[in-house]
Structure formats: structure tokens, C-alpha cells
Scaffold this active site. Structure first.
Site, PDB file in Angstrom:
ATOM      1  N   ASN A  78      64.239  39.908 -60.050  1.00 12.85           N
ATOM      2  CA  ASN A  78      62.803  39.866 -59.745  1.00 12.85           C
ATOM      3  C   ASN A  78      62.156  41.237 -59.938  1.00 12.85           C
ATOM      4  O   ASN A  78      62.774  42.269 -59.694  1.00 12.85           O
ATOM      5  CB  ASN A  78      62.577  39.377 -58.312  1.00 12.85           C
TER       6      ASN A  78
ATOM      7  N   HIS B 272      65.778  43.626 -64.116  1.00 11.31           N
ATOM      8  CA  HIS B 272      64.695  43.412 -65.079  1.00 11.31           C
ATOM      9  C   HIS B 272      63.484  44.321 -64.831  1.00 11.31           C
ATOM     10  O   HIS B 272      62.379  44.010 -65.243  1.00 11.31           O
ATOM     11  CB  HIS B 272      64.293  41.929 -65.090  1.00 11.31           C
TER      12      HIS B 272
ATOM     13  N   CYS C 239      55.389  55.758 -69.831  1.00  7.07           N
ATOM     14  CA  CYS C 239      54.433  56.227 -70.836  1.00  7.07           C
ATOM     15  C   CYS C 239      55.079  56.245 -72.212  1.00  7.07           C
ATOM     16  O   CYS C 239      56.209  56.677 -72.381  1.00  7.07           O
ATOM     17  CB  CYS C 239      53.931  57.625 -70.478  1.00  7.07           C
TER      18      CYS C 239
ATOM     19  N   CYS D 180      48.177  56.901 -69.698  1.00 12.29           N
ATOM     20  CA  CYS D 180      48.710  58.113 -69.078  1.00 12.29           C
ATOM     21  C   CYS D 180      47.716  59.268 -69.308  1.00 12.29           C
ATOM     22  O   CYS D 180      46.853  59.188 -70.189  1.00 12.29           O
ATOM     23  CB  CYS D 180      50.044  58.410 -69.752  1.00 12.29           C
TER      24      CYS D 180
ATOM     25  N   THR E  49      67.971  31.321 -58.875  1.00 10.07           N
ATOM     26  CA  THR E  49      67.909  31.652 -60.307  1.00 10.07           C
ATOM     27  C   THR E  49      68.371  30.454 -61.131  1.00 10.07           C
ATOM     28  O   THR E  49      69.316  29.766 -60.755  1.00 10.07           O
ATOM     29  CB  THR E  49      68.740  32.915 -60.668  1.00 10.07           C
TER      30      THR E  49
HETATM   31  C1  BJW Z   1      64.208  27.975 -55.713  1.00 13.15           C
HETATM   32  C2  BJW Z   1      63.108  27.750 -54.923  1.00 13.15           C
HETATM   33  C3  BJW Z   1      63.265  28.040 -53.564  1.00 13.15           C
HETATM   34  C4  BJW Z   1      62.535  27.249 -56.894  1.00 13.15           C
HETATM   35  N1  BJW Z   1      64.432  28.498 -53.113  1.00 13.15           N
HETATM   36  N2  BJW Z   1      65.356  28.419 -55.234  1.00 13.15           N
HETATM   37  C5  BJW Z   1      70.340  33.021 -77.284  1.00 13.15           C
HETATM   38  C6  BJW Z   1      71.503  32.977 -76.542  1.00 13.15           C
HETATM   39  C7  BJW Z   1      71.773  33.950 -75.582  1.00 13.15           C
HETATM   40  C8  BJW Z   1      70.888  34.991 -75.350  1.00 13.15           C
HETATM   41  C9  BJW Z   1      69.737  35.013 -76.080  1.00 13.15           C
HETATM   42  C10 BJW Z   1      69.475  34.059 -77.042  1.00 13.15           C
HETATM   43  N3  BJW Z   1      68.282  34.356 -77.607  1.00 13.15           N
HETATM   44  C11 BJW Z   1      67.793  35.474 -77.013  1.00 13.15           C
HETATM   45  C12 BJW Z   1      68.675  35.877 -76.090  1.00 13.15           C
HETATM   46  C13 BJW Z   1      68.545  37.041 -75.178  1.00 13.15           C
HETATM   47  C14 BJW Z   1      67.526  36.810 -74.088  1.00 13.15           C
HETATM   48  C15 BJW Z   1      67.815  35.503 -73.330  1.00 13.15           C
HETATM   49  O1  BJW Z   1      68.639  35.438 -72.433  1.00 13.15           O
HETATM   50  N4  BJW Z   1      67.104  34.437 -73.641  1.00 13.15           N
HETATM   51  C16 BJW Z   1      67.361  33.163 -72.969  1.00 13.15           C
HETATM   52  C17 BJW Z   1      66.036  32.520 -72.571  1.00 13.15           C
HETATM   53  C18 BJW Z   1      68.223  32.314 -73.878  1.00 13.15           C
HETATM   54  N5  BJW Z   1      67.727  37.925 -73.219  1.00 13.15           N
HETATM   55  C19 BJW Z   1      67.116  39.073 -73.430  1.00 13.15           C
HETATM   56  O2  BJW Z   1      66.315  39.227 -74.346  1.00 13.15           O
HETATM   57  C20 BJW Z   1      67.512  40.228 -72.537  1.00 13.15           C
HETATM   58  N6  BJW Z   1      67.848  41.340 -73.362  1.00 13.15           N
HETATM   59  C21 BJW Z   1      68.924  41.309 -74.142  1.00 13.15           C
HETATM   60  O3  BJW Z   1      69.727  40.389 -74.118  1.00 13.15           O
HETATM   61  O4  BJW Z   1      69.029  42.399 -74.981  1.00 13.15           O
HETATM   62  C22 BJW Z   1      69.992  42.301 -76.041  1.00 13.15           C
HETATM   63  C23 BJW Z   1      69.505  41.258 -77.080  1.00 13.15           C
HETATM   64  C24 BJW Z   1      68.273  41.416 -77.629  1.00 13.15           C
HETATM   65  C25 BJW Z   1      67.808  40.454 -78.556  1.00 13.15           C
HETATM   66  C26 BJW Z   1      68.580  39.342 -78.876  1.00 13.15           C
HETATM   67  C27 BJW Z   1      69.825  39.196 -78.292  1.00 13.15           C
HETATM   68  C28 BJW Z   1      70.293  40.184 -77.383  1.00 13.15           C
HETATM   69  C29 BJW Z   1      66.334  40.622 -71.662  1.00 13.15           C
HETATM   70  C30 BJW Z   1      65.945  39.538 -70.718  1.00 13.15           C
HETATM   71  C31 BJW Z   1      64.687  39.933 -69.976  1.00 13.15           C
HETATM   72  C32 BJW Z   1      64.171  38.846 -69.090  1.00 13.15           C
HETATM   73  N7  BJW Z   1      62.897  39.222 -68.608  1.00 13.15           N
HETATM   74  C33 BJW Z   1      62.164  38.307 -67.749  1.00 13.15           C
HETATM   75  C34 BJW Z   1      60.729  38.765 -67.482  1.00 13.15           C
HETATM   76  C35 BJW Z   1      59.933  39.250 -68.590  1.00 13.15           C
HETATM   77  C36 BJW Z   1      58.514  39.313 -68.495  1.00 13.15           C
HETATM   78  C37 BJW Z   1      57.708  39.522 -67.287  1.00 13.15           C
HETATM   79  O5  BJW Z   1      57.994  39.076 -66.176  1.00 13.15           O
HETATM   80  O6  BJW Z   1      56.681  40.118 -67.488  1.00 13.15           O
HETATM   81  O7  BJW Z   1      62.780  38.255 -66.487  1.00 13.15           O
HETATM   82  S1  BJW Z   1      62.179  36.637 -68.310  1.00 13.15           S
HETATM   83  C38 BJW Z   1      62.255  35.922 -66.728  1.00 13.15           C
HETATM   84  O8  BJW Z   1      63.492  35.170 -66.597  1.00 13.15           O
HETATM   85  C39 BJW Z   1      62.345  37.096 -65.746  1.00 13.15           C
HETATM   86  C40 BJW Z   1      63.414  36.640 -64.813  1.00 13.15           C
HETATM   87  O9  BJW Z   1      63.986  37.738 -64.151  1.00 13.15           O
HETATM   88  C41 BJW Z   1      64.358  35.882 -65.708  1.00 13.15           C
HETATM   89  C42 BJW Z   1      65.261  34.938 -64.975  1.00 13.15           C
HETATM   90  O10 BJW Z   1      64.542  33.902 -64.408  1.00 13.15           O
HETATM   91  P1  BJW Z   1      64.922  33.361 -62.962  1.00 13.15           P
HETATM   92  O11 BJW Z   1      64.765  34.403 -61.964  1.00 13.15           O
HETATM   93  O12 BJW Z   1      66.213  32.666 -63.030  1.00 13.15           O
HETATM   94  O13 BJW Z   1      63.695  32.341 -62.717  1.00 13.15           O
HETATM   95  P2  BJW Z   1      63.501  30.836 -63.231  1.00 13.15           P
HETATM   96  O14 BJW Z   1      62.074  30.546 -63.149  1.00 13.15           O
HETATM   97  O15 BJW Z   1      64.174  30.599 -64.527  1.00 13.15           O
HETATM   98  O16 BJW Z   1      64.308  29.979 -62.152  1.00 13.15           O
HETATM   99  C43 BJW Z   1      63.896  29.883 -60.817  1.00 13.15           C
HETATM  100  C44 BJW Z   1      64.904  29.065 -60.053  1.00 13.15           C
HETATM  101  O17 BJW Z   1      64.532  29.042 -58.694  1.00 13.15           O
HETATM  102  C45 BJW Z   1      64.979  27.603 -60.523  1.00 13.15           C
HETATM  103  O18 BJW Z   1      66.332  27.274 -60.776  1.00 13.15           O
HETATM  104  C46 BJW Z   1      64.443  26.820 -59.321  1.00 13.15           C
HETATM  105  O19 BJW Z   1      65.101  25.566 -59.148  1.00 13.15           O
HETATM  106  C47 BJW Z   1      64.732  27.745 -58.187  1.00 13.15           C
HETATM  107  N8  BJW Z   1      63.839  27.616 -57.037  1.00 13.15           N
HETATM  108  N9  BJW Z   1      62.082  27.276 -55.740  1.00 13.15           N
HETATM  109  C48 BJW Z   1      65.462  28.657 -54.001  1.00 13.15           C
HETATM  110  N10 BJW Z   1      62.233  27.849 -52.699  1.00 13.15           N
END
Ligand code: BJW
Length: 232
Positions: free
Chosen positions: A98, A115, A123, A142, A182
Site C-alpha cells: 500500500n 510499492h 525530482c 521542484c 491482497t
Molecule cells: C479485502 C477487503 C477487506 C477487499 N479485508 N481484504 C506478466 C507476468 C508476470 C509479471 C508481469 C507480466 N506483465 C507485467 C508484469 C510485471 C508487473 C505485474 O505484476 N503485472 C501483473 C498485473 C501481471 N509488475 C511490475 O511491473 C512491477 N515491476 C516489475 O516487475 O519490474 C520488472 C519488470 C518490468 C516490466 C516487465 C516485467 C518485469 C511493478 C509493480 C508495481 C505495482 N504498482 C501498483 C500501483 C501503481 C500505481 C498507483 O497506485 O498509482 O501497486 S499496481 C497496484 O497493485 C498497487 C498495489 O500495491 C498492487 C497490488 O494490489 P493489491 O494490494 O493486491 O490490491 P487488489 O486491488 O488487487 O486486491 C485487493 C484485495 O483485497 C482483493 O483480493 C479483495 O478481495 C481484498 N479485500 N476488501 C480484506 N475489507
């Protein structure tokens, strides 16, 4: 182990691994699913370097809106429980995906923010990293004249090596891993639970099943605050 026996006090090295669901009860939208951020906004327009290079003002409008929402939200009972557990047992580590800063606001220490943070900016020109809690942000630029970039890990950005290393080390040595809210769909964070030792007990708290559910010893289906309360 029966659900009733899984109490925080029965473990010595606890690791919380949290996602957007932790803050859902505070009113911060999750990313995926109904009402999720990515159901309204295309991440390619708002959450990657290319989008920022193309139109920094548009990306800043989006992030300013999120700053305003996050600033108006309060931490919920689940955040408080995590802080209480860490107070009772200072060996407790917290790893979060988060960016909302709500764990900070309840006094959780040394959170590993995989993240980045909505409340930090970087900057482009002088590479200075600054904390700025204003919502909307006081200045998008900046003093050196270049745009600040939100210090968030966007899609395609590399995660910070040291943060990842600290997260892996914490998980390798824990005896209780609790994943909270997550979807386990974003990498490399989604793979972190694989670093836990076979003898560690692993709990997933999520109202939904995820691709990682089968890796856990116990799935607690329900909202974070209610499920964590059961473990006190
Ligand atoms: C509850 C609830 C309650 C509801 N109680 N629970 C193909 C295969 C593998 C990897 C890749 C691919 N293509 C691209 C990639 C890489 C990519 C990736 O993983 N993509 C996937 C979508 C496939 N990853 C990246 O790009 C990362 N970098 C990287 O890998 O660099 C090397 C590389 C580069 C290029 C290509 C390949 C490799 C960086 C990832 C950065 C993620 N950033 C974000 C935010 C960005 C923007 C912003 O906010 O401004 O981070 S994305 C977003 O998702 C955010 C979160 O931290 C992240 C995870 O989400 P999270 O926290 O799990 O939330 P949700 O909404 O998904 O789930 C919420 C859950 O809560 C649900 O399950 C609900 O059921 C539950 N819930 N209420 C408890 N009350």
C-alpha cells in the site's frame, strides 16, 4: 492448527504482508474488482512512466485526487491491530504494497513499503526525494524547475532492491505469515509468501479466494478488521 488456536501471542516472529484490502474499510478503493481503481482508470494512462512522460499534469491530477481521498480517510481497526501486535511483540515486521501511509498513521514502525508512497515525491532534475503530506500537493515542481514524480512503483518500474531483500529476509525467518487483503496478482510481491519456511504457519485474510490461497495453512474469509480481531 484449529482457527481458535491461531493467536498472535502463540508466535515469536510475525510478519504481516498487506495489500489494498487492508485499507478498504477505511474507504480507500482497492485496485481490482468492483469499484476498483483499475475498473475506472486505465493504468497505461495513469500509472506508468510512459504516461507520466506523455502528460505529467494528467498523471498528477489522478494522484492529487488520490491524495485528497487518502488524507480524508482514517486508519481502521485492522491497521490498529497490526500496530498493537507490533507493540506487544517488537520483532513483528510489516511489509505492505500500500502507498496510502495509513500504517504510519497508527504508529507501525519500519514498514517495508514495496510499492513506494503516495506521500513522497522524487525530482526528475536533482533526484531529491522529499516527503510532502499536502493534498493536493503544494507544488508539482521542484525548486530546480523540474517535475516531481510521485515516489510510487508504477507498472514497469523496478522495486527497490533493499526493500525486497528486507521483505524476503523477514519472511524467511518468520513463524507466522499473515497476508491481509491482497489479490496476489502483482509481481514480484505476489511471490513473496513462497520465501516462508515450510514450518512457518501461513494465514491469508481475504473475503475472496486468490491464486495463492492453496499456499496458506488457513484462509480467513472476511473483512480484515474482523478476521484479525479473532487472532488477538
Ligand atoms: C479485502 C477487503 C477487506 C477487499 N479485508 N481484504 C506478466 C507476468 C508476470 C509479471 C508481469 C507480466 N506483465 C507485467 C508484469 C510485471 C508487473 C505485474 O505484476 N503485472 C501483473 C498485473 C501481471 N509488475 C511490475 O511491473 C512491477 N515491476 C516489475 O516487475 O519490474 C520488472 C519488470 C518490468 C516490466 C516487465 C516485467 C518485469 C511493478 C509493480 C508495481 C505495482 N504498482 C501498483 C500501483 C501503481 C500505481 C498507483 O497506485 O498509482 O501497486 S499496481 C497496484 O497493485 C498497487 C498495489 O500495491 C498492487 C497490488 O494490489 P493489491 O494490494 O493486491 O490490491 P487488489 O486491488 O488487487 O486486491 C485487493 C484485495 O483485497 C482483493 O483480493 C479483495 O478481495 C481484498 N479485500 N476488501 C480484506 N475489507
Amino acid at each position: 492448527m484449529a482457527t481458535t488456536e491461531v493467536k498472535f501471542s502463540n508466535f515469536k516472529k510475525i510478519v504481516f504482508f498487506t495489500g489494498a484490502g487492508l485499507s478498504a474499510e477505511s474507504g480507500i478503493p482497492t485496485f481490482r474488482g468492483k469499484g476498483g481503481t483499475w475498473s475506472q482508470y486505465n493504468f497505461e494512462d495513469y500509472a506508468c512512466q510512459k504516461a507520466f512522460d506523455r502528460d505529467p499534469e494528467k498523471v498528477w491530477d489522478f494522484h492529487d485526487e488520490r491524495r485528497v481521498v487518502a488524507a480524508e480517510c482514517e486508519p481502521n481497526r485492522a491497521h490498529q491491530i497490526i500496530a498493537e501486535v507490533q507493540k506487544m511483540n517488537p520483532a513483528t515486521k510489516v511489509i505492505t504494497q500500500n502507498i496510502d501511509g495509513l500504517l504510519d498513521r497508527v504508529g507501525v514502525k519500519d514498514t517495508i513499503e514495496l510499492h513506494g508512497s503516495l506521500w513522497r515525491v522524487r525530482c526528475y532534475g536533482c533526484e531529491m526525494v522529499t516527503r510532502d503530506d499536502t493534498a493536493p500537493i503544494r507544488s508539482r515542481k521542484c525548486e530546480c524547475g523540474q517535475y516531481f514524480r510521485p515516489d510510487i512503483v508504477w507498472f514497469g518500474d523496478m522495486l527497490d532492491d533493499l526493500q525486497m531483500q528486507n521483505a524476503r529476509t523477514a519472511i524467511r525467518s518468520c513463524d507466522l505469515l499473515i497476508s491481509v487483503g491482497t489479490s496476489a496478482s502483482v509481481f514480484p510481491a505476489a511471490h513473496l509468501p513462497f520465501y516462508a519456511m515450510p514450518e512457518a504457519f501461513k494465514v491469508e485474510v481475504n473475503p475472496e479466494i486468490t491464486d495463492m490461497t492453496s499456499e496458506y495453512n488457513l484462509h480467513l474469509s472476511g473483512p480484515a478488521s474482523e478476521m484479525l480481531e479473532k487472532m488477538l
